[in-house]
Every structure is written in structure tokens, then in C-alpha cells.
Motif scaffolding. Structure first.
Motif, PDB file in Angstrom:
ATOM      1  N   ARG A   8       0.836  -1.192   0.000  1.00  0.00           N
ATOM      2  CA  ARG A   8       0.000   0.000   0.000  1.00  0.00           C
ATOM      3  C   ARG A   8       0.873   1.244   0.000  1.00  0.00           C
ATOM      4  N   LEU A   9       0.425   2.252  -0.712  1.00  0.00           N
ATOM      5  CA  LEU A   9       1.215   3.477  -0.818  1.00  0.00           C
ATOM      6  C   LEU A   9       1.401   4.153   0.530  1.00  0.00           C
ATOM      7  N   GLY A  10       0.430   3.976   1.408  1.00  0.00           N
ATOM      8  CA  GLY A  10       0.531   4.585   2.734  1.00  0.00           C
ATOM      9  C   GLY A  10       1.673   4.023   3.561  1.00  0.00           C
ATOM     10  N   ASN A  11       2.122   2.803   3.213  1.00  0.00           N
ATOM     11  CA  ASN A  11       3.181   2.174   4.009  1.00  0.00           C
ATOM     12  C   ASN A  11       4.575   2.386   3.432  1.00  0.00           C
ATOM     13  N   LEU A  12       4.692   3.130   2.336  1.00  0.00           N
ATOM     14  CA  LEU A  12       6.001   3.309   1.715  1.00  0.00           C
ATOM     15  C   LEU A  12       6.769   4.461   2.363  1.00  0.00           C
ATOM     16  N   SER A  13       8.104   4.359   2.308  1.00  0.00           N
ATOM     17  CA  SER A  13       8.925   5.451   2.831  1.00  0.00           C
ATOM     18  C   SER A  13       8.935   6.599   1.825  1.00  0.00           C
ATOM     19  N   GLY A  14       9.410   7.760   2.279  1.00  0.00           N
ATOM     20  CA  GLY A  14       9.428   8.943   1.416  1.00  0.00           C
ATOM     21  C   GLY A  14      10.208   8.724   0.138  1.00  0.00           C
ATOM     22  N   GLY A  15      11.384   8.097   0.262  1.00  0.00           N
ATOM     23  CA  GLY A  15      12.215   7.867  -0.920  1.00  0.00           C
ATOM     24  C   GLY A  15      11.550   6.929  -1.909  1.00  0.00           C
ATOM     25  N   THR A  16      10.918   5.881  -1.380  1.00  0.00           N
ATOM     26  CA  THR A  16      10.247   4.921  -2.265  1.00  0.00           C
ATOM     27  C   THR A  16       9.077   5.583  -2.985  1.00  0.00           C
ATOM     28  N   ARG A  17       8.365   6.438  -2.272  1.00  0.00           N
ATOM     29  CA  ARG A  17       7.270   7.175  -2.919  1.00  0.00           C
ATOM     30  C   ARG A  17       7.795   8.053  -4.041  1.00  0.00           C
ATOM     31  N   GLN A  18       8.942   8.678  -3.778  1.00  0.00           N
ATOM     32  CA  GLN A  18       9.522   9.523  -4.819  1.00  0.00           C
ATOM     33  C   GLN A  18       9.868   8.678  -6.050  1.00  0.00           C
ATOM     34  N   LYS A  19      10.315   7.441  -5.812  1.00  0.00           N
ATOM     35  CA  LYS A  19      10.625   6.560  -6.944  1.00  0.00           C
ATOM     36  C   LYS A  19       9.350   6.217  -7.711  1.00  0.00           C
ATOM     37  N   VAL A  20       8.276   5.955  -6.979  1.00  0.00           N
ATOM     38  CA  VAL A  20       6.994   5.691  -7.645  1.00  0.00           C
ATOM     39  C   VAL A  20       6.599   6.909  -8.480  1.00  0.00           C
ATOM     40  N   ASN A  21       6.794   8.073  -7.871  1.00  0.00           N
ATOM     41  CA  ASN A  21       6.511   9.333  -8.536  1.00  0.00           C
ATOM     42  C   ASN A  21       7.316   9.453  -9.833  1.00  0.00           C
ATOM     43  N   LEU A  22       8.589   9.059  -9.773  1.00  0.00           N
ATOM     44  CA  LEU A  22       9.454   9.118 -10.953  1.00  0.00           C
ATOM     45  C   LEU A  22       8.985   8.148 -12.027  1.00  0.00           C
ATOM     46  N   VAL A  23       8.588   6.959 -11.609  1.00  0.00           N
ATOM     47  CA  VAL A  23       8.077   5.985 -12.584  1.00  0.00           C
ATOM     48  C   VAL A  23       6.855   6.567 -13.290  1.00  0.00           C
ATOM     49  N   LEU A  24       5.958   7.160 -12.508  1.00  0.00           N
ATOM     50  CA  LEU A  24       4.745   7.754 -13.087  1.00  0.00           C
ATOM     51  C   LEU A  24       5.094   8.845 -14.091  1.00  0.00           C
ATOM     52  N   THR A  25       6.134   9.607 -13.777  1.00  0.00           N
ATOM     53  CA  THR A  25       6.498  10.719 -14.649  1.00  0.00           C
ATOM     54  C   THR A  25       7.147  10.236 -15.933  1.00  0.00           C
ATOM     55  N   PHE A  26       8.084   9.300 -15.801  1.00  0.00           N
ATOM     56  CA  PHE A  26       8.892   8.932 -16.959  1.00  0.00           C
ATOM     57  C   PHE A  26       8.288   7.799 -17.785  1.00  0.00           C
ATOM     58  N   MET A  27       7.188   7.228 -17.353  1.00  0.00           N
ATOM     59  CA  MET A  27       6.684   6.075 -18.100  1.00  0.00           C
ATOM     60  C   MET A  27       6.033   6.458 -19.430  1.00  0.00           C
ATOM     61  N   TYR A  28       5.687   7.731 -19.587  1.00  0.00           N
ATOM     62  CA  TYR A  28       5.134   8.164 -20.865  1.00  0.00           C
ATOM     63  C   TYR A  28       6.216   8.816 -21.712  1.00  0.00           C
ATOM     64  N   ASP A  29       6.070   8.674 -22.990  1.00  0.00           N
ATOM     65  CA  ASP A  29       7.025   9.255 -23.911  1.00  0.00           C
ATOM     66  C   ASP A  29       6.516  10.626 -24.344  1.00  0.00           C
ATOM     67  N   CYS A  30       6.697  11.640 -23.481  1.00  0.00           N
ATOM     68  CA  CYS A  30       6.170  12.967 -23.785  1.00  0.00           C
ATOM     69  C   CYS A  30       7.293  13.868 -24.293  1.00  0.00           C
TER      70      CYS A  30
END
Lengths: 247, 260
Positions: free
Chosen positions: A136-158
Motif C-alpha cells: 500500500r502506498l501509505g506504508n512506503l517510505s518517502g524515498g520509495t514514494r519519490q521513486k513511484v513518482n518518478l516511474v509515473l512521470t517517466f513512463m510516458y514518452d512525452c
């Protein structure tokens, strides 16, 4: 809207900002900003706290509505539009997500909202998030959330990538990976905007610097021009000098 | 919008708040049914709780969900999605999950008890309906207030105040004005005033359905005369609908002009 033809892309001005004004109550954050990004490459948007960096970024995304001025993304006025956002990959400053969703569900949801082709599987591996997919996202550490955030950002070819404080909370290895990733995107000829307070990152990555002060563009130019103009050898000192002379 | 609604709903339906809320209704209804064999008495007892609790929880929940999902909203705002669909989707997620807790929490015990074969079925359905409508109305009001106020404490305060106004203060003012103006014919005034408050209107709808309007004395007769007619019912439902539509339009308007 979506231009698939790469030769066509180059003839477009990615972002044009004309005479942008914005105030929050009595606080005039932007006082007539004119900016345009037509060359591919990395631009670092710098400035002291409260100088309007995030406001400019959010105006481009249509999250902040300007009081005055025009913003065009790929030559189209963004006022009242929303579909143009599939041309922009945006990394927000703070990564907080619905606590009860798992990482995999969040990814599925964003993919559901924006159905363009994604590279999420590669990125998950790249940042070592495989073991976190069912957490669950609520249980992730700050750094791991930032990585999820990065995946969300870079996964599209914009064609446009906007990163607001991308290094926040990342460990050194992830930081190196992030820089590699940003460089790969530059090689693909994308227009990349980064705001940061980490001057090392600017020195390492940026082709160009935009320095904001009190809602104006105080300086714009290459790193070399910045150093020449201020007579300083490194970016940190050069920026400090700009700040002093600006006041 | 439906995609956002879907995920917002999934997120909420798994939160422990939704479970405890539904669980509370479940236990409460079970114990009421266990204590009393008269279904209509159980409906009235439930009504008294629901008319206060449904709006209160919907208000708190609406404000809480809005403030808690702020950063996530920002993430959505950067996606190629229409602004209003984000907020309407989230609102419908909240209202939907609250309604689901309510309908399941109260509905299951009643269904097990065999309400649908009994003559009380219509009354029970009216109770269910009123609970759902109140959840929709008050979570919309809460969402609207939260959207208007960046400051969480202020937002919470105003939302609670709104609930307090409709649940308590409004009736107090109404009674006060009625007792001060006893010399005048006030049936129409009290009728209109009651219809305009969604909580009062809900109470009247249930009491009329249960045919205990005699309990309400002379005004009860006035209500019976008006709301017992087809036109009265249409007006009553239209007002309830307006209480949902009004705040939702407000949410839409504020969302379109707000900076994030």
C-alpha cells in the motif's frame, strides 16, 4: 494535437509564455514573465524560495490559472484545454498518493486515465520497485514514494518533461539513476525543465539556466554565460552573486 | 469522471473508516431488531439516529477525504483529465461509499429479518432512501466548503458549523419564531421552512410514510394535507434533489476557477 511525426515536432515551439501575471491575494508572484522553450535540452529554473518557479510550472500545466498573459504549448493556447497535458510529463514536488491503493493499482489507474504507450515495467526494474508493487502506498517510505513518482512521470514518452525538485528524498544510487534517466531523455531531443536547489545537479545536467527573482526573469542563458557574466567559477557562487546584485 | 469515481470508491471502500461506519450501523440495527419486534418502532429509532449521524459523518468524511487527497488531486490535475471530472469523481466516490456503508449496514439485518415480505417494506425503503440522499447532500456541502477553504481548520470548522446549523440551530430558530408569533397563522411558514431544510424534510417524509403524523400535532395535519398529495411529494423530492444539485454545481464552479 498529438504529433507522432518527429520532423514535425521540431518546427513547433514547445512552450511559449507571454506576459504572465499571477498574484495570490496581495502577493504578486509573477510580474510579466516572458519565456519560450523551442530548443530541445535541459533548462534549470532557479530562484530563491517564493520567486515563482512552481507557479510558472503549474501555470504551464493549467493547475494555476493566470491573471493575465498567454501560455501556449506546441503553439496552442492552453486556456480551457486539458488534452494537451498528454504532451507533458510532470513530476510534482511532494509525492503523496491515496493511502489505500497499492503501487500496482496506482500505476494501473494512471494508465487507465492516459492510455498512451508506457514503459513502466522497465522503470520499475530500473528503480528496483518490483517488491513494492503490492504494498500500500501509505506504508512506503518517502524515498520509495519519490521513486513511484518518478516511474509515473517517466513512463510516458512525452516531448515535454517538467521536474519540480526531482531529487527530494532519493538515496545516492537512485540519484545517479535519475540523472542517467534525465540524460537519456535529453538524447531523445526532449524539452526538459527542472527546478531545484541542488546546484550540483544544475552544473551536471543543465544546458541553460533561467533565474527568477521577484516574479521577473532576472537571467537567462547558458551555464557558460552565467559564469562569464558573474565572473564566478561555479554555479553556486554565480547564483549567489546574481541574487546579491539583483536586490 | 467514471474512472476517477471508480478508483476513489475503491480507495474509500477499503478504508477502515468506511468499515467502522458500516459496522456501526450493522451492530446498531441488529441490536434494535433484537430488542424490539415492532419494525416500525425500529425504523423510527433508526430515523432519529440517522437524521443526525448521516449528515454528520458525511460532512466530516467529505472534508477529510478532500484534504487528505490534495496531493493526489494535484497528480490528477497534471494528467490529461478535465478538471471538473476529477472533483465530481471524487465527490461521487465519497458519497457512494458512504451510501454503500449505510445501505449494507442497515439493509442486511433488515433483509435477514424478512422486511421485504412485511407491510413495513415501503417505510424501510424510505428510510434507506433518506439516508442515501442525506449522505449525498452533506458530502457535497462538505466538499464545496473544503474546496473554498485552503485552511483545513477553517474548512473543518465551517463544515461542522453547516451541519450544526441544519441539524440543530435551524430547528431552534424555527421553534423560537413559531413560539414568538403564536398569534399569527404560521402553517404555511412552518411548512415552507421545514421543507427547505434537508434534514427536516427527510424527517417529515419518514414520519408521513409511517403514518404517525398525528404525533406532530396540528402542523402534522398541515404537512399531511400538503405532502400527502402527489404534488407535495413531487415538491419534496424536487427540493431534496436541489439540495444535491446546488452544492454539486458549486463544486463545479469553484473547481474551474481555483489555483492548485
Amino acid at each position: 494535437m498529438r504529433s507522432k511525426d518527429p520532423t514535425h515536432l521540431e518546427s513547433l515551439t514547445m512552450i511559449t509564455i507571454h506576459h504572465l501575471h499571477k498574484s495570490f491575494g496581495k502577493n504578486h508572484v509573477l510580474n510579466g514573465v516572458d519565456l519560450s522553450f523551442d530548443q530541445p535540452g535541459i533548462t534549470a529554473v532557479l530562484g530563491p524560495n517564493g520567486s515563482g518557479k512552481t507557479t510558472i510550472i503549474k501555470s504551464i500545466l493549467g493547475m494555476v490559472l493566470p491573471d493575465e498573459g498567454i501560455i501556449k504549448v506546441q503553439n496552442e493556447d492552453i486556456k480551457g484545454r486539458w488534452l494537451y497535458r498528454n504532451q507533458i510529463a510532470y513530476l510534482p514536488q511532494i509525492a503523496r498518493f491515496p493511502e489505500n491503493l497499492t503501487v500496482a493499482e496506482l500505476l494501473r489507474m494512471v494508465k487507465d486515465l492516459n492510455t498512451a504507450i508506457t514503459h513502466d515495467a522497465d522503470l520499475i526494474e530500473y528503480f528496483g520497485l518490483q517488491d513494492f508493487l503490492d504494498k500500500r502506498l501509505g506504508n512506503l517510505s518517502g524515498g520509495t514514494r519519490q521513486k513511484v513518482n518518478l516511474v509515473l512521470t517517466f513512463m510516458y514518452d512525452c516531448p515535454i518533461i517538467i521536474l519540480d525538485e526531482p531529487t527530494a528524498g532519493l538515496d545516492p544510487i537512485s540519484l545517479i539513476r535519475l540523472k542517467e534517466l534525465i540524460n537519456q531523455q535529453r538524447m531523445k531531443g526532449k524539452t526538459i525543465l527542472i527546478t531545484t536547489h541542488v546546484m550540483g545537479l544544475v552544473e551536471e545536467l543543465a544546458d541553460e539556466v533561467v533565474f527568477l527573482l521577484e516574479g521577473h526573469i532576472h537571467f537567462r542563458g547558458s551555464l557558460r554565460k552565467l559564469k562569464e557574466q558573474t565572473g564566478e567559477g561555479n554555479v553556486e557562487k554565480a547564483i549567489a552573486k546574481l541574487l546579491v546584485t539583483g536586490h | 469522471m467514471f474512472k476517477i469515481l471508480k478508483y476513489s470508491f475503491y480507495d474509500l471502500i477499503r478504508s477502515r473508516w468506511t468499515y467502522s461506519y458500516g459496522g456501526f450501523y450493522l451492530l446498531f440495527t441488529l441490536s434494535l431488531l433484537w430488542l424490539s419486534n415492532d419494525l416500525s418502532k425500529v425504523v423510527i429509532s433508526l430515523m432519529n439516529v440517522v437524521l443526525l449521524l448521516c449528515p454528520l459523518i458525511a460532512t466530516m468524511f467529505g472534508v477529510m477525504v478532500y484534504y487528505n487527497s490534495r496531493e493526489f488531486t494535484e497528480l490528477l490535475l497534471a494528467q490529461p483529465v478535465r478538471r471538473t471530472s476529477i472533483f465530481l469523481g471524487q465527490y461521487l466516490g465519497v458519497a457512494g461509499s458512504l451510501s454503500a456503508s449505510w445501505v449494507i449496514g442497515v439493509g442486511m439485518p433488515f433483509a435477514l429479518y424478512g422486511v421485504f415480505g412485511s407491510p413495513q417494506a415501503a417505510n424501510f425503503l424510505m428510510l434507506l432512501f433518506v439516508g442515501v440522499v442525506l449522505s449525498f447532500v452533506f458530502s457535497a456541502i462538505a466538499f464545496f466548503i473544503a474546496l473554498k477553504n485552503e485552511n483545513r481548520i477553517k474548512g473543518f470548522g465551517l463544515a461542522i458549523l453547516a451541519w450544526l446549523f441544519f441539524a440543530v440551530i435551524y430547528d431552534g430558530l424555527l421553534l423560537l419564531s413559531l413560539s414568538m408569533l403564536t398569534e399569527y397563522p404560521l402553517e404555511k411558514f412552518s411548512l415552507i421552512a421545514s421543507v427547505l431544510n434537508p434534514i427536516d424534510l427527510s424527517r417529515i417524509l419518514i414520519l408521513l410514510k409511517l403514518d404517525v403524523s398525528a404525533l406532530m400535532g396540528f402542523t402534522g395535519a398541515v404537512f399531511r394535507k400538503f405532502l400527502g398529495t402527489g404534488l407535495g411529494m413531487v415538491v419534496a423530492f424536487a427540493v431534496l434533489l436541489l439540495w444535491v444539485v446546488g452544492p454539486v454545481v458549486g463544486i463545479k464552479r469553484v473547481a474551474e476557477r481555483k489555483d492548485f
